[in-house]
Design a protein around this motif. Structure first.
Motif, PDB file in Angstrom:
ATOM      1  N   ILE A 243       9.970 -21.512   2.300  1.00  0.00           N
ATOM      2  CA  ILE A 243      10.816 -22.120   3.333  1.00  0.00           C
ATOM      3  C   ILE A 243       9.999 -22.505   4.567  1.00  0.00           C
ATOM      4  CG2 ILE A 243      12.987 -21.077   2.567  1.00  0.00           C
ATOM      5  CD1 ILE A 243      12.665 -18.966   4.740  1.00  0.00           C
ATOM      6  N   GLY A 244       8.675 -22.439   4.451  1.00  0.00           N
ATOM      7  CA  GLY A 244       7.808 -22.963   5.502  1.00  0.00           C
ATOM      8  C   GLY A 244       7.659 -22.065   6.718  1.00  0.00           C
ATOM      9  N   LEU A 245       7.853 -20.757   6.555  1.00  0.00           N
ATOM     10  CA  LEU A 245       7.629 -19.838   7.670  1.00  0.00           C
ATOM     11  C   LEU A 245       6.338 -19.057   7.431  1.00  0.00           C
ATOM     12  CD1 LEU A 245      11.220 -18.422   8.318  1.00  0.00           C
ATOM     13  CD2 LEU A 245      10.078 -20.325   9.455  1.00  0.00           C
ATOM     14  N   THR A 246       5.761 -18.569   8.529  1.00  0.00           N
ATOM     15  CA  THR A 246       4.474 -17.875   8.440  1.00  0.00           C
ATOM     16  C   THR A 246       4.641 -16.383   8.702  1.00  0.00           C
ATOM     17  OG1 THR A 246       3.521 -19.879   9.381  1.00  0.00           O
ATOM     18  CG2 THR A 246       2.086 -17.947   9.267  1.00  0.00           C
ATOM     19  N   ILE A 247       4.141 -15.572   7.781  1.00  0.00           N
ATOM     20  CA  ILE A 247       4.177 -14.118   7.982  1.00  0.00           C
ATOM     21  C   ILE A 247       3.191 -13.789   9.108  1.00  0.00           C
ATOM     22  CG2 ILE A 247       3.696 -11.875   6.912  1.00  0.00           C
ATOM     23  CD1 ILE A 247       5.982 -13.093   5.446  1.00  0.00           C
ATOM     24  N   PRO A 248       3.632 -13.036  10.124  1.00  0.00           N
ATOM     25  CA  PRO A 248       2.778 -12.795  11.298  1.00  0.00           C
ATOM     26  C   PRO A 248       1.715 -11.728  11.029  1.00  0.00           C
ATOM     27  CG  PRO A 248       4.868 -11.665  11.562  1.00  0.00           C
ATOM     28  CD  PRO A 248       4.961 -12.406  10.267  1.00  0.00           C
ATOM     29  N   ASP A 249       0.814 -12.005  10.113  1.00  0.00           N
ATOM     30  CA  ASP A 249      -0.233 -11.034   9.784  1.00  0.00           C
ATOM     31  C   ASP A 249      -1.508 -11.790   9.435  1.00  0.00           C
ATOM     32  OD1 ASP A 249      -1.933  -9.137   8.787  1.00  0.00           O
ATOM     33  OD2 ASP A 249      -0.566  -8.406   7.228  1.00  0.00           O
ATOM     34  N   PRO A 250      -2.486 -11.819  10.351  1.00  0.00           N
ATOM     35  CA  PRO A 250      -3.712 -12.572  10.094  1.00  0.00           C
ATOM     36  C   PRO A 250      -4.532 -11.997   8.928  1.00  0.00           C
ATOM     37  CG  PRO A 250      -3.853 -11.326  12.174  1.00  0.00           C
ATOM     38  CD  PRO A 250      -2.449 -11.201  11.685  1.00  0.00           C
ATOM     39  N   ASP A 251      -4.289 -10.737   8.598  1.00  0.00           N
ATOM     40  CA  ASP A 251      -5.065 -10.112   7.515  1.00  0.00           C
ATOM     41  C   ASP A 251      -4.420 -10.279   6.149  1.00  0.00           C
ATOM     42  OD1 ASP A 251      -6.974  -9.137   9.313  1.00  0.00           O
ATOM     43  OD2 ASP A 251      -5.670  -7.430   9.817  1.00  0.00           O
ATOM     44  N   LEU A 252      -3.287 -10.956   6.108  1.00  0.00           N
ATOM     45  CA  LEU A 252      -2.583 -11.120   4.833  1.00  0.00           C
ATOM     46  C   LEU A 252      -3.375 -12.055   3.916  1.00  0.00           C
ATOM     47  CD1 LEU A 252       0.315 -10.419   3.565  1.00  0.00           C
ATOM     48  CD2 LEU A 252       0.867 -12.765   4.178  1.00  0.00           C
ATOM     49  N   LYS A 253      -3.704 -11.572   2.708  1.00  0.00           N
ATOM     50  CA  LYS A 253      -4.548 -12.363   1.818  1.00  0.00           C
ATOM     51  C   LYS A 253      -4.264 -11.972   0.383  1.00  0.00           C
ATOM     52  CE  LYS A 253      -9.079 -11.858   1.612  1.00  0.00           C
ATOM     53  NZ  LYS A 253      -9.858 -10.918   2.374  1.00  0.00           N
ATOM     54  N   TRP A 254      -4.186 -12.952  -0.510  1.00  0.00           N
ATOM     55  CA  TRP A 254      -3.979 -12.654  -1.930  1.00  0.00           C
ATOM     56  C   TRP A 254      -5.241 -12.016  -2.497  1.00  0.00           C
ATOM     57  CZ3 TRP A 254      -0.456 -11.770  -5.349  1.00  0.00           C
ATOM     58  CH2 TRP A 254      -0.756 -11.824  -6.723  1.00  0.00           C
ATOM     59  N   ASN A 255      -5.069 -10.924  -3.183  1.00  0.00           N
ATOM     60  CA  ASN A 255      -6.199 -10.222  -3.793  1.00  0.00           C
ATOM     61  C   ASN A 255      -6.146 -10.470  -5.304  1.00  0.00           C
ATOM     62  OD1 ASN A 255      -7.788  -8.238  -5.077  1.00  0.00           O
ATOM     63  ND2 ASN A 255      -7.673  -6.909  -3.253  1.00  0.00           N
ATOM     64  N   GLU A 256      -7.040 -11.345  -5.758  1.00  0.00           N
ATOM     65  CA  GLU A 256      -7.030 -11.785  -7.147  1.00  0.00           C
ATOM     66  C   GLU A 256      -7.204 -10.601  -8.103  1.00  0.00           C
ATOM     67  OE1 GLU A 256      -6.270 -14.905  -7.908  1.00  0.00           O
ATOM     68  OE2 GLU A 256      -6.337 -14.370 -10.043  1.00  0.00           O
ATOM     69  N   GLU A 257      -8.082  -9.702  -7.709  1.00  0.00           N
ATOM     70  CA  GLU A 257      -8.410  -8.566  -8.576  1.00  0.00           C
ATOM     71  C   GLU A 257      -7.195  -7.644  -8.764  1.00  0.00           C
ATOM     72  OE1 GLU A 257     -11.556  -4.955  -8.297  1.00  0.00           O
ATOM     73  OE2 GLU A 257     -12.103  -6.839  -7.306  1.00  0.00           O
ATOM     74  N   ARG A 258      -6.531  -7.343  -7.648  1.00  0.00           N
ATOM     75  CA  ARG A 258      -5.372  -6.448  -7.715  1.00  0.00           C
ATOM     76  C   ARG A 258      -4.105  -7.198  -8.104  1.00  0.00           C
ATOM     77  NH1 ARG A 258      -2.957  -3.630  -3.773  1.00  0.00           N
ATOM     78  NH2 ARG A 258      -3.499  -5.097  -2.118  1.00  0.00           N
TER      79      ARG A 258
END
Lengths: 316, 95
Positions: A243-258
């Motif tokens: 829906i085009g909103l941004t989660i307010p967390d600069p450290d949020l990142k997809w972890n491919e391994e996990r």
């Protein structure tokens, strides 16, 4: 017969029942600590439902349309219902209902920290449904398999009703996110304020959770706080993106391994402050509950007096 | 604390005609009439019922879980009460 059994033997048999997934019912023998843990957890859960009506009640008179108002009223009414199912479940364990409520009012009993945050805009009605009810569902679905029968049955009922809450909230947020720039801004601001408190709803991290191990052994709890929190993040992030909103967390990142999202550190100081009663609305919430009980006292007494009088008339 | 609490009622709901009333939970109310009204609001907000029974919890007599063995164990040993206990020759139908 069982009066002759030692406590150790009774506890052993109790744990065997739990391990065999046999539900514990109100009159069954149970260890004192199992009873205490459940009374604490169920009554806190009930308090959360009841206090949870307050931040939303704030917006009933200001809902933007009749449809939204009817939906919000229905949702708040459900919450009252959920509180009642849960107080009844706590009563089956011998808890005195009025005492549990007085414990809330004296500050002895806790409730979900999330309800100590204010609802500043209409978008908050959406975000609460989407995130707060979403997190609650994540917590409550495993509770449907809780070892204590009356609690599990109450949760089945609650979970059925809760999914409507989440959808109506997501609908509100989606509409705003697709609206004018001001409306989208309102939705983003609301997400910014509610995201971290929602993550805190899962409770302290596993390393600091004092009750988790025993509760899992008794199958009151089926997942750890951190597991559920991770599941919530993984499910919610794509919804925000869509829906085009941004989660307010600069450290949020997809972890491919996990195959999971890494996310930033929760501000546990804030969490502890709110739990201790120093959140933005703690005092107001408790004051509102106390007033509700005090101001409704004459109605409860009058109803009882009326019932007595009618009984007497019938008896004549 | 208020001096007198409303009594506790157990609630039973018939979800549709043709089915039994089934226990769904409990609630507090000043009298039977209010218990029915409250049960409507608490337990049938989504068309869960067509009929409600309420009874004061204190009027219910329940078996003691400690007597469960003595009460129910005798039934466990009488497997000849079940049709699966009996041999039926191959080729026999409608039995």
């Amino acid at each position: 017969m069982s009066q002759e059994l030692s406590i150790e033997e009774l506890e052993k048999r109790f744990q065997e029942k739990i391990d065999a997934e046999i539900k514990i019912e109100p009159n069954d023998w149970m260890p004192d600590d199992y009873r205490k843990t459940l009374i604490r957890q169920i009554s806190q859960h009930a308090h959360s439902e009841i206090v949870g009506m307050l931040p939303e009640g704030n917006w009933i008179t200001r809902a933007p349309s009749l449809r939204r108002k009817a939906v919000l009223l229905a949702k708040v009414q459900d919450e009252a219902g959920h509180g009642l199912y849960l107080y009844s479940a706590a009563e089956t364990l011998g808890a005195d209902r009025e005492e549990t409520i007085d414990d809330l009012h004296s500050g002895k009993a806790k409730y979900s920290s999330i309800f100590n945050y204010p609802t500043l805009s209409w978008a908050d009605m959406g975000t609460i449904g989407w995130l707060v009810d979403g997190a609650a569902i994540m917590n409550q679905v495993p509770l449907c398999r809780c070892s204590y029968g009356p609690y599990a049955r109450a949760m089945v009922r609650v979970c059925k009703e809760e999914s409507f809450h989440q959808r109506q909230g997501f609908e509100i947020v989606t509409k705003l996110a697709q609206g004018t720039p001001e409306q989208k801004e309102m939705a983003q601001d609301s997400l910014n304020r509610w995201w971290w408190p929602s993550l805190m709803m899962f409770g302290p991290s596993d390393a600091d959770s004092q009750h988790t191990a025993q509760s899992m052994k008794w199958k009151i709890k089926r997942n750890t706080n951190d597991d559920l929190r991770q599941q919530f993040v993984d499910i919610t992030v794509p919804q925000a993106e869509l829906i085009g909103l941004t989660i307010p967390d600069p450290d949020l990142k997809w972890n491919e391994e996990r195959q999971s999202y890494d996310f930033g550190e929760i501000n546990w100081d804030e969490f502890n402050q709110v739990i201790r009663g120093n959140g933005p609305c703690n005092k107001k919430r408790i004051e509102d509950r106390r007033n509700a009980k005090e101001n409704g006292k004459w109605v409860r007494e009058a109803a009882l007096a009326h019932a007595e009088k009618r009984k007497m008339k019938k008896a004549v | 604390m208020s001096q007198a609490e409303w009594p506790l009622f157990e609630v039973f709901i018939r979800s549709k005609n043709g089915l039994n009333h089934k226990h769904v939970g409990s609630l507090r109310a000043a009298d039977e009439e209010m218990a029915i009204q409250n049960a409507r609001d608490v337990y049938t907000r989504r068309s869960e019922g067509v009929s409600i029974w309420v009874v004061q919890s204190s009027l219910i007599t329940a078996s003691d879980p400690q007597d469960a063995d003595a009460l129910f164990e005798p039934a466990d040993s009488k497997i000849y009460r079940h049709p699966t206990f009996y041999d039926v020759p191959d080729g026999i139908s409608h039995m």
